[in-house]
Motif scaffolding. Structure first.
Motif, PDB file in Angstrom:
ATOM      1  N   LYS A   1      -6.355  -4.623   0.181  1.00  0.00           N
ATOM      2  CA  LYS A   1      -5.298  -3.641  -0.069  1.00  0.00           C
ATOM      3  C   LYS A   1      -5.397  -3.070  -1.482  1.00  0.00           C
ATOM      4  CE  LYS A   1      -1.899  -5.689   3.041  1.00  0.00           C
ATOM      5  NZ  LYS A   1      -0.617  -6.421   3.100  1.00  0.00           N
TER       6      LYS A   1
ATOM      7  N   ARG B   1       0.117  -1.878  -7.809  1.00  0.00           N
ATOM      8  CA  ARG B   1      -1.265  -1.382  -7.824  1.00  0.00           C
ATOM      9  C   ARG B   1      -2.050  -2.086  -8.913  1.00  0.00           C
ATOM     10  NH1 ARG B   1       1.543   2.712  -9.891  1.00  0.00           N
ATOM     11  NH2 ARG B   1       1.143   4.125  -8.180  1.00  0.00           N
TER      12      ARG B   1
ATOM     13  N   TYR C   1      -8.516  -0.697  -1.714  1.00  0.00           N
ATOM     14  CA  TYR C   1      -8.266   0.563  -1.001  1.00  0.00           C
ATOM     15  C   TYR C   1      -7.343   1.469  -1.815  1.00  0.00           C
ATOM     16  CZ  TYR C   1     -10.212  -1.370   3.381  1.00  0.00           C
ATOM     17  OH  TYR C   1     -11.014  -1.905   4.354  1.00  0.00           O
ATOM     18  N   LYS C   2      -6.268   0.896  -2.348  1.00  0.00           N
ATOM     19  CA  LYS C   2      -5.314   1.706  -3.107  1.00  0.00           C
ATOM     20  C   LYS C   2      -5.932   2.188  -4.417  1.00  0.00           C
ATOM     21  CE  LYS C   2      -0.429   1.880  -4.240  1.00  0.00           C
ATOM     22  NZ  LYS C   2       0.849   1.159  -4.202  1.00  0.00           N
TER      23      LYS C   2
ATOM     24  N   GLU D   1       0.806  -1.222   0.000  1.00  0.00           N
ATOM     25  CA  GLU D   1       0.000   0.000   0.000  1.00  0.00           C
ATOM     26  C   GLU D   1       0.839   1.272   0.000  1.00  0.00           C
ATOM     27  OE1 GLU D   1      -3.955  -0.678   2.366  1.00  0.00           O
ATOM     28  OE2 GLU D   1      -2.295  -1.726   3.362  1.00  0.00           O
TER      29      GLU D   1
END
Length: 189
Positions: A86, A18, A89-90, A12
């Motif tokens: 994760k 990503r 969220y990112k 993160e």
């Protein structure tokens, strides 16, 4: 026959890893088609073309996904509940809701994610009616498709699902008998 099973994740805090885009594809790696709908969420056909909405699973927690490397090595990758959390969220923090392409190739405009959630039975967030049940930790989303070319391909069945593309860390790697991998895949269906 044994195959490598690689758990993928992101960091993160790292700018390198990503999910960069969501792709509209003809053969989703997660082997789950989306549903194109507008008025009735349980229908498996387009009910009202004016709304131009598609929904479906983006990532399925714990599902082995078959891959073949450039040198021909066959293996599986897997995203855990924690890794998907994760990733989502990112993805949201970076505002990538309009980062969409077709077949991991052509970027498209006028297509955007307007709804996204992680399946979490402890919070009462379940798979929407009309879809196969997804395990906790899976990522589900809906897109508004205002791009005429993309919508035409949704309507004619060219595109049948989503595929995420990104840069991931290999968190855990092990070798499993392929029959065990198939058993895992059957339990998730």
């Amino acid at each position: 026959m044994e195959k490598k099973l690689v758990h993928l994740t992101i960091d993160e805090l790292d700018d390198e890893t990503r999910v960069e885009k969501v792709s509209f594809v003809d053969d989703p790696a997660i082997k789950r088609d989306w549903m194109a709908f507008s008025k009735q969420s349980h229908a498996f056909k387009i009910q009202d073309a004016n709304r131009r909405i598609v929904s479906g699973a983006l990532m399925v927690a714990g599902q082995p996904i078959y891959r073949r490397s450039k040198d021909g090595e066959e293996y599986y990758v897997l995203f855990s509940e924690d890794a998907i959390k994760k990733i989502v969220y990112k993805f949201m923090r970076e505002g990538r809701l309009s980062e969409v392409n077709q077949m991991h190739d052509t970027d498209v405009k006028d297509v955007f994610m307007f709804e996204s959630f992680i399946i979490d039975s402890t919070r009462g967030i379940k798979t929407p009616e009309g879809f196969e049940a997804l395990p906790d930790g899976s990522w589900f989303g809906s897109f508004k498709v205002d791009n005429d070319d993309t919508w035409a391909k949704v309507k004619d069945g060219t595109f049948r699902g989503f595929s995420v593309e990104g840069i991931f860390d290999e968190a855990v790697e092990r070798t499993l008998d392929e029959s065990i991998i198939r058993e895992i895949m059957e339990q998730i269906k």
